[in-house]
Design a protein around this motif. Structure first.
Motif, PDB file in Angstrom:
ATOM      1  N   ASN A  53      -4.130   3.247  -1.145  1.00 48.87           N
ATOM      2  CA  ASN A  53      -3.458   4.021  -2.190  1.00 48.87           C
ATOM      3  C   ASN A  53      -3.600   3.398  -3.576  1.00 48.87           C
ATOM      4  O   ASN A  53      -2.826   3.700  -4.475  1.00 48.87           O
ATOM      5  CB  ASN A  53      -1.959   4.148  -1.856  1.00 48.87           C
ATOM      6  CG  ASN A  53      -1.721   4.966  -0.604  1.00 48.87           C
ATOM      7  OD1 ASN A  53      -2.258   6.073  -0.457  1.00 48.87           O
ATOM      8  ND2 ASN A  53      -0.941   4.428   0.315  1.00 48.87           N
ATOM      9  N   TYR A  54      -4.618   2.563  -3.768  1.00 50.72           N
ATOM     10  CA  TYR A  54      -4.732   1.844  -5.036  1.00 50.72           C
ATOM     11  C   TYR A  54      -4.977   2.777  -6.221  1.00 50.72           C
ATOM     12  O   TYR A  54      -4.663   2.444  -7.370  1.00 50.72           O
ATOM     13  CB  TYR A  54      -5.849   0.807  -4.957  1.00 50.72           C
ATOM     14  CG  TYR A  54      -5.740  -0.243  -6.037  1.00 50.72           C
ATOM     15  CD1 TYR A  54      -4.746  -1.220  -5.991  1.00 50.72           C
ATOM     16  CD2 TYR A  54      -6.625  -0.251  -7.124  1.00 50.72           C
ATOM     17  CE1 TYR A  54      -4.630  -2.174  -6.979  1.00 50.72           C
ATOM     18  CE2 TYR A  54      -6.515  -1.210  -8.118  1.00 50.72           C
ATOM     19  CZ  TYR A  54      -5.513  -2.164  -8.050  1.00 50.72           C
ATOM     20  OH  TYR A  54      -5.397  -3.110  -9.049  1.00 50.72           O
ATOM     21  N   ARG A  55      -5.481   3.962  -5.934  1.00 49.87           N
ATOM     22  CA  ARG A  55      -5.676   4.935  -7.019  1.00 49.87           C
ATOM     23  C   ARG A  55      -4.374   5.267  -7.734  1.00 49.87           C
ATOM     24  O   ARG A  55      -4.385   5.718  -8.885  1.00 49.87           O
ATOM     25  CB  ARG A  55      -6.305   6.212  -6.461  1.00 49.87           C
ATOM     26  CG  ARG A  55      -5.450   6.895  -5.390  1.00 49.87           C
ATOM     27  CD  ARG A  55      -6.177   8.071  -4.741  1.00 49.87           C
ATOM     28  NE  ARG A  55      -5.354   8.688  -3.699  1.00 49.87           N
ATOM     29  CZ  ARG A  55      -5.291   8.256  -2.446  1.00 49.87           C
ATOM     30  NH1 ARG A  55      -6.008   7.200  -2.091  1.00 49.87           N
ATOM     31  NH2 ARG A  55      -4.538   8.858  -1.546  1.00 49.87           N
ATOM     32  N   LEU A  88       3.030   1.795  -3.303  1.00 50.31           N
ATOM     33  CA  LEU A  88       2.338   2.326  -4.478  1.00 50.31           C
ATOM     34  C   LEU A  88       2.578   3.821  -4.656  1.00 50.31           C
ATOM     35  O   LEU A  88       2.477   4.347  -5.763  1.00 50.31           O
ATOM     36  CB  LEU A  88       0.833   2.047  -4.377  1.00 50.31           C
ATOM     37  CG  LEU A  88       0.395   0.591  -4.542  1.00 50.31           C
ATOM     38  CD1 LEU A  88      -1.095   0.447  -4.260  1.00 50.31           C
ATOM     39  CD2 LEU A  88       0.729   0.074  -5.937  1.00 50.31           C
ATOM     40  N   ASP A 120       0.824  -1.206   0.000  1.00 49.61           N
ATOM     41  CA  ASP A 120       0.000   0.000   0.000  1.00 49.61           C
ATOM     42  C   ASP A 120       0.862   1.261   0.000  1.00 49.61           C
ATOM     43  O   ASP A 120       0.641   2.189  -0.785  1.00 49.61           O
ATOM     44  CB  ASP A 120      -0.933  -0.017   1.211  1.00 49.61           C
ATOM     45  CG  ASP A 120      -2.005   1.045   1.133  1.00 49.61           C
ATOM     46  OD1 ASP A 120      -2.481   1.326   0.012  1.00 49.61           O
ATOM     47  OD2 ASP A 120      -2.365   1.607   2.185  1.00 49.61           O
ATOM     48  N   VAL A 169      -2.328   3.278  -8.927  1.00 44.88           N
ATOM     49  CA  VAL A 169      -2.221   2.402 -10.100  1.00 44.88           C
ATOM     50  C   VAL A 169      -2.829   3.083 -11.315  1.00 44.88           C
ATOM     51  O   VAL A 169      -2.293   3.004 -12.430  1.00 44.88           O
ATOM     52  CB  VAL A 169      -2.912   1.046  -9.829  1.00 44.88           C
ATOM     53  CG1 VAL A 169      -2.879   0.160 -11.074  1.00 44.88           C
ATOM     54  CG2 VAL A 169      -2.254   0.340  -8.656  1.00 44.88           C
ATOM     55  N   LEU A 176      -5.949  -1.657   0.800  1.00 49.72           N
ATOM     56  CA  LEU A 176      -5.149  -0.787  -0.063  1.00 49.72           C
ATOM     57  C   LEU A 176      -5.822   0.580  -0.141  1.00 49.72           C
ATOM     58  O   LEU A 176      -6.827   0.753  -0.836  1.00 49.72           O
ATOM     59  CB  LEU A 176      -5.012  -1.389  -1.468  1.00 49.72           C
ATOM     60  CG  LEU A 176      -4.195  -2.676  -1.583  1.00 49.72           C
ATOM     61  CD1 LEU A 176      -4.196  -3.184  -3.028  1.00 49.72           C
ATOM     62  CD2 LEU A 176      -2.760  -2.454  -1.119  1.00 49.72           C
ATOM     63  N   GLN A 185       4.408  -8.972  -8.535  1.00 51.75           N
ATOM     64  CA  GLN A 185       3.792  -9.448  -7.296  1.00 51.75           C
ATOM     65  C   GLN A 185       4.151 -10.923  -7.112  1.00 51.75           C
ATOM     66  O   GLN A 185       3.458 -11.821  -7.577  1.00 51.75           O
ATOM     67  CB  GLN A 185       2.281  -9.261  -7.351  1.00 51.75           C
ATOM     68  CG  GLN A 185       1.592  -9.329  -5.995  1.00 51.75           C
ATOM     69  CD  GLN A 185       1.962  -8.144  -5.112  1.00 51.75           C
ATOM     70  OE1 GLN A 185       1.844  -6.999  -5.513  1.00 51.75           O
ATOM     71  NE2 GLN A 185       2.420  -8.435  -3.901  1.00 51.75           N
TER      72      GLN A 185
END
Length: 346
Positions: free
Chosen positions: A270-272, A243, A240, A274, A268, A254
């Motif tokens: 902080n997936y934004r 990222l 997380d 990606v 997660l 991964q």
């Protein structure tokens, strides 16, 4: 079989496939009969087991077998494990009594194995650990090799981030990235100052302690210009935060997710990243590169001989009574080990 050869063997079976954390009743100790040897078979006395986080996935009670990459360990099965055994009796033309061999075996004291189930000889090499075939020259070294050279396709101009950097795979990956490929910058992530110091001694330019309250700030300080490649073995919190430090159009391999294998939910926030930074995340399992084993083994042996890869300090060997094999395996999830965790049977 002769009277001196055991007729039965203690076996650790999967009694209750875990959902969430492993419980006291997950495993059960049983006495199993040993089959008479047939032509092409050998009887092994197990000397040591390698411990893999992936074993937790193989036995998971909440995973659809169709989505798993290997045959699952089912309820009542002996628990599958990589190991080294000594041949006590042989009816094989390929293997002799007294040879030490390695393969994917099970948690048994004695084991009847077809010669086709033996991966190779685990000969003792002077000056090296007797268990090196479970580490650098085994699954972990092969995984690090394929991760660095095939999956991540590392180049000298790359800045690389490695989580689980003090583990069996991560510690070898760090050395390949820095000492073999010569990546511009290699930053590891590990748990605790002692482990981080060891990772830096392997060649990493820096290592960040994920247990620190200032982990996110420290990781961002270590990578002010971001990482082109992130080799992730941890998942969870480390993924997380990481990222936020992978460069635009960066690549994430991964390879593992130790943080969530034992039932902990993945969060997660902080997936934004990606989406914003058009990151590529690709899963990686070593079975996709089994055709390259000879090349990998040759490279790893050469790099060890040249001093580019060191195994010093890269093993945690635990003397273990057979009935305590599961307890030693569970040390993987405690963060208390460094390098390869080896169960040495005593």
């Amino acid at each position: 079989m002769t009277p001196s050869v055991p007729k039965t063997t203690r076996t650790i079976v999967l009694a209750n496939p875990p959902i969430g954390e492993v419980q006291a009743d997950t495993f059960k100790l049983e006495e199993w009969p040993l089959a008479e040897l047939k032509d092409g078979e050998v009887l092994l006395k197990m000397l040591a087991f390698g411990n893999e986080p992936a074993q937790r996935c193989w036995m998971d009670g909440n995973t659809d077998p169709r989505r798993l990459y290997v045959e699952p360990v089912k309820q009542g099965d002996a628990v599958r494990a990589f190991g080294i055994g000594e041949i006590l009796v042989s009816k094989s033309d390929k293997w002799e009594v007294g040879q030490r061999v390695t393969g994917v075996f099970v948690w048994q004291e004695y084991l009847v194995v077809n010669e086709g189930g033996i991966n190779g000889e685990a000969a003792v090499i002077p000056g090296m650990s007797e268990w090196i075939w479970l580490g650098i020259f085994g699954l972990n070294g092969l995984t690090a090799w394929a991760g660095a050279t095939k999956e991540c396709n590392l180049k000298p101009e790359h800045t690389v981030l490695v989580s689980g950097a003090a583990g069996a795979v991560g510690s070898v990956f760090v050395q390949i990235a820095k000492k073999v490929i010569g990546c511009k910058k290699v930053v590891g992530v590990a748990g605790g100052r002692e482990k981080c110091d060891w990772v830096k001694s392997l060649g990493a330019d820096d290592c960040v302690d994920y247990k620190s309250k200032s982990f996110k700030k420290d990781l961002q300080a270590a990578l002010p210009d971001y990482a082109d490649v992130f080799f992730d073995l941890a998942g969870g919190k480390v993924l997380d935060v990481a990222l936020t430090v992978v460069a635009r159009h960066g690549f994430i391999s991964q390879c593992g997710a130790l943080d969530i294998y034992n039932g902990k939910p993945l969060e997660l926030t902080n997936y934004r990243e990606v989406i914003y930074n058009r990151l590529t995340i690709k899963g990686f399992i070593i079975i996709d590169h089994m055709g390259s084993i000879a090349e990998a083994t040759g490279d790893l042996g050469k790099w060890v001989q040249e001093g580019k890869i060191s195994f010093t300090g890269g093993e945690t060997v635990v003397d273990t009574k057979f009935e305590d094999v599961p307890k030693t395996w569970q040390m993987l999830f405690s963060g208390a080990t460094r390098g390869k965790l080896i169960t040495k049977l005593v």
